[in-house]
Scaffold this motif. Structure first.
Motif, PDB file in Angstrom:
ATOM      1  N   SER A 117       0.589  -1.182   0.030  1.00  0.00           N
ATOM      2  CA  SER A 117       0.087  -0.075  -0.069  1.00  0.00           C
ATOM      3  C   SER A 117       0.785   0.955   0.076  1.00  0.00           C
ATOM      4  O   SER A 117       1.734   1.156   0.699  1.00  0.00           O
ATOM      5  CB  SER A 117      -0.911   0.226   1.162  1.00  0.00           C
ATOM      6  N   ALA A 118       0.364   2.389  -0.679  1.00  0.00           N
ATOM      7  CA  ALA A 118       1.155   3.342  -0.750  1.00  0.00           C
ATOM      8  C   ALA A 118       1.140   4.377   0.424  1.00  0.00           C
ATOM      9  O   ALA A 118       1.948   5.080   0.755  1.00  0.00           O
ATOM     10  CB  ALA A 118       0.538   4.489  -1.909  1.00  0.00           C
ATOM     11  N   THR A 119       0.337   4.225   1.208  1.00  0.00           N
ATOM     12  CA  THR A 119       0.029   4.788   2.449  1.00  0.00           C
ATOM     13  C   THR A 119       0.237   3.754   3.686  1.00  0.00           C
ATOM     14  O   THR A 119      -0.305   4.272   4.783  1.00  0.00           O
ATOM     15  CB  THR A 119      -1.223   5.262   2.611  1.00  0.00           C
ATOM     16  N   SER A 120       0.847   2.714   3.461  1.00  0.00           N
ATOM     17  CA  SER A 120       1.133   1.757   4.658  1.00  0.00           C
ATOM     18  C   SER A 120       2.035   2.330   5.625  1.00  0.00           C
ATOM     19  O   SER A 120       3.074   3.170   5.375  1.00  0.00           O
ATOM     20  CB  SER A 120       1.660   0.497   4.235  1.00  0.00           C
ATOM     21  N   GLN A 121       2.016   1.895   6.852  1.00  0.00           N
ATOM     22  CA  GLN A 121       3.014   2.543   7.722  1.00  0.00           C
ATOM     23  C   GLN A 121       4.412   1.903   7.650  1.00  0.00           C
ATOM     24  O   GLN A 121       5.209   2.669   8.004  1.00  0.00           O
ATOM     25  CB  GLN A 121       2.396   1.991   9.493  1.00  0.00           C
ATOM     26  N   PRO A 122       4.595   0.793   7.262  1.00  0.00           N
ATOM     27  CA  PRO A 122       5.932   0.320   7.107  1.00  0.00           C
ATOM     28  C   PRO A 122       6.646   1.195   5.869  1.00  0.00           C
ATOM     29  O   PRO A 122       7.792   1.545   6.005  1.00  0.00           O
ATOM     30  CB  PRO A 122       5.787  -1.045   6.405  1.00  0.00           C
ATOM     31  N   LEU A 123       5.989   1.643   4.945  1.00  0.00           N
ATOM     32  CA  LEU A 123       6.452   2.480   3.711  1.00  0.00           C
ATOM     33  C   LEU A 123       6.886   3.773   4.421  1.00  0.00           C
ATOM     34  O   LEU A 123       7.809   4.246   4.137  1.00  0.00           O
ATOM     35  CB  LEU A 123       5.488   2.484   2.504  1.00  0.00           C
ATOM     36  N   LYS A 124       5.722   4.381   5.028  1.00  0.00           N
ATOM     37  CA  LYS A 124       5.882   5.642   5.739  1.00  0.00           C
ATOM     38  C   LYS A 124       7.422   5.697   6.687  1.00  0.00           C
ATOM     39  O   LYS A 124       8.141   6.592   6.654  1.00  0.00           O
ATOM     40  CB  LYS A 124       4.923   6.055   6.495  1.00  0.00           C
ATOM     41  N   LEU A 125       7.306   4.725   7.391  1.00  0.00           N
ATOM     42  CA  LEU A 125       8.500   4.473   8.395  1.00  0.00           C
ATOM     43  C   LEU A 125       9.764   4.322   7.623  1.00  0.00           C
ATOM     44  O   LEU A 125      10.835   5.011   7.923  1.00  0.00           O
ATOM     45  CB  LEU A 125       8.342   3.109   9.319  1.00  0.00           C
ATOM     46  N   ALA A 126       9.698   3.505   6.514  1.00  0.00           N
ATOM     47  CA  ALA A 126      11.051   3.265   5.716  1.00  0.00           C
ATOM     48  C   ALA A 126      11.424   4.658   5.168  1.00  0.00           C
ATOM     49  O   ALA A 126      12.862   5.045   5.060  1.00  0.00           O
ATOM     50  CB  ALA A 126      10.862   2.219   4.622  1.00  0.00           C
ATOM     51  N   VAL A 127      10.453   5.435   4.498  1.00  0.00           N
ATOM     52  CA  VAL A 127      10.831   6.582   3.818  1.00  0.00           C
ATOM     53  C   VAL A 127      11.278   7.539   4.754  1.00  0.00           C
ATOM     54  O   VAL A 127      12.362   8.277   4.470  1.00  0.00           O
ATOM     55  CB  VAL A 127       9.465   7.185   2.981  1.00  0.00           C
ATOM     56  N   ARG A 128      10.571   7.686   6.079  1.00  0.00           N
ATOM     57  CA  ARG A 128      11.213   8.681   7.257  1.00  0.00           C
ATOM     58  C   ARG A 128      12.620   8.416   7.558  1.00  0.00           C
ATOM     59  O   ARG A 128      13.288   9.087   7.721  1.00  0.00           O
ATOM     60  CB  ARG A 128      10.184   8.828   8.377  1.00  0.00           C
ATOM     61  N   GLN A 129      12.810   7.163   7.774  1.00  0.00           N
ATOM     62  CA  GLN A 129      14.100   6.750   8.427  1.00  0.00           C
ATOM     63  C   GLN A 129      15.070   7.138   7.214  1.00  0.00           C
ATOM     64  O   GLN A 129      16.359   7.495   7.652  1.00  0.00           O
ATOM     65  CB  GLN A 129      14.185   5.302   8.751  1.00  0.00           C
ATOM     66  N   GLU A 130      15.096   6.762   6.129  1.00  0.00           N
ATOM     67  CA  GLU A 130      16.061   7.176   5.107  1.00  0.00           C
ATOM     68  C   GLU A 130      16.404   8.490   4.893  1.00  0.00           C
ATOM     69  O   GLU A 130      17.336   9.244   4.836  1.00  0.00           O
ATOM     70  CB  GLU A 130      15.693   6.557   3.663  1.00  0.00           C
ATOM     71  N   LEU A 131      15.073   9.303   5.027  1.00  0.00           N
ATOM     72  CA  LEU A 131      15.244  10.919   4.884  1.00  0.00           C
ATOM     73  C   LEU A 131      15.836  11.348   6.126  1.00  0.00           C
ATOM     74  O   LEU A 131      16.601  12.271   5.729  1.00  0.00           O
ATOM     75  CB  LEU A 131      13.667  11.530   4.684  1.00  0.00           C
ATOM     76  N   GLU A 132      15.875  10.770   7.002  1.00  0.00           N
ATOM     77  CA  GLU A 132      16.462  11.351   8.169  1.00  0.00           C
ATOM     78  C   GLU A 132      17.961  11.197   8.310  1.00  0.00           C
ATOM     79  O   GLU A 132      18.677  11.937   8.527  1.00  0.00           O
ATOM     80  CB  GLU A 132      15.982  10.772   9.629  1.00  0.00           C
ATOM     81  N   GLN A 133      18.533  10.069   7.721  1.00  0.00           N
ATOM     82  CA  GLN A 133      19.619   9.522   7.583  1.00  0.00           C
ATOM     83  C   GLN A 133      20.334  10.794   6.403  1.00  0.00           C
ATOM     84  O   GLN A 133      21.283  11.196   6.475  1.00  0.00           O
ATOM     85  CB  GLN A 133      19.923   8.210   6.920  1.00  0.00           C
ATOM     86  N   LEU A 134      19.384  10.896   5.320  1.00  0.00           N
ATOM     87  CA  LEU A 134      19.850  11.797   4.275  1.00  0.00           C
ATOM     88  C   LEU A 134      20.196  13.203   4.809  1.00  0.00           C
ATOM     89  O   LEU A 134      21.264  13.604   4.537  1.00  0.00           O
ATOM     90  CB  LEU A 134      18.700  11.875   3.362  1.00  0.00           C
ATOM     91  N   PHE A 135      19.292  13.724   5.490  1.00  0.00           N
ATOM     92  CA  PHE A 135      19.451  15.254   6.029  1.00  0.00           C
ATOM     93  C   PHE A 135      20.493  15.279   7.209  1.00  0.00           C
ATOM     94  O   PHE A 135      21.281  16.027   7.316  1.00  0.00           O
ATOM     95  CB  PHE A 135      18.196  15.793   6.645  1.00  0.00           C
ATOM     96  N   GLU A 136      20.439  14.219   7.917  1.00  0.00           N
ATOM     97  CA  GLU A 136      21.505  14.120   9.051  1.00  0.00           C
ATOM     98  C   GLU A 136      23.013  14.246   8.440  1.00  0.00           C
ATOM     99  O   GLU A 136      23.937  14.953   8.807  1.00  0.00           O
ATOM    100  CB  GLU A 136      21.406  12.796   9.863  1.00  0.00           C
ATOM    101  N   ARG A 137      23.363  13.398   7.272  1.00  0.00           N
ATOM    102  CA  ARG A 137      24.517  13.469   6.601  1.00  0.00           C
ATOM    103  C   ARG A 137      24.655  14.896   6.154  1.00  0.00           C
ATOM    104  O   ARG A 137      25.796  15.439   5.888  1.00  0.00           O
ATOM    105  CB  ARG A 137      24.565  12.410   5.452  1.00  0.00           C
ATOM    106  N   ALA A 138      23.650  15.511   5.512  1.00  0.00           N
ATOM    107  CA  ALA A 138      23.770  16.814   4.794  1.00  0.00           C
ATOM    108  C   ALA A 138      24.113  17.777   5.928  1.00  0.00           C
ATOM    109  O   ALA A 138      24.785  18.792   5.507  1.00  0.00           O
ATOM    110  CB  ALA A 138      22.660  16.957   3.909  1.00  0.00           C
TER     111      ALA A 138
END
Length: 145
Positions: A117-138
């Motif tokens: 699902s496009a709005t599933s909690q696992p997808l939202k969590l995976a996207v959020r974790q990756e974005l936090e890594q991305l911004f943390e590195r930047a």
């Protein structure tokens, strides 16, 4: 934080270079100079021709844009959910990011077999974790040697 809106703004930020990347995302940045950083010439005091940077980005602020291509997220609901996550996560890092134009670009697809699902909690969590890594590195200060 300002949002990128026009195609030339996105193109300029993408041309600025890659700052950070994760499995699915990449962050591009174009540094914006403050008015005091550039020497004032006689032409500039007369107010004749603004630089291209000044024309594209009227305010010297942190700018952010999100690119989620159809190639990597087929359904509009998925693209919109990912963009919302990008803007929400970026709000936490706005004070740590330098004055620049940033573009977060999705560079590979999330597996539809794993994230049904496009709005599933696992997808939202995976996207959020990756974005936090991305911004943390930047947001880390660059180490000079």
């Amino acid at each position: 934080m300002q949002r990128l809106k026009t195609r030339p703004q996105f193109q300029a930020a993408l041309a600025g270079g890659t700052v950070s990347r994760t499995t699915h995302f990449v962050l591009h940045r174009l540094a914006l100079s403050r008015p005091s950083d550039t020497p004032i010439t006689a032409l500039q005091t007369l107010g004749s021709v603004p630089s291209q940077e000044q024309a594209l980005f009227g305010l010297v602020d942190v700018w952010l844009g999100a690119m989620v291509p159809k190639k990597w997220a087929r359904r509009a609901v998925t693209r919109n959910a990912i963009k919302r996550q990008i803007y929400n996560v970026s709000e936490r890092f706005v004070h740590r990011l330098p004055v620049a134009a940033h573009v977060v670009r999705l560079r590979s697809a999330f597996d539809r077999q794993h994230f049904i699902s496009a709005t599933s909690q696992p997808l939202k969590l995976a996207v959020r974790q990756e974005l936090e890594q991305l911004f943390e590195r930047a947001a880390r200060p660059e180490v000079s040697t």
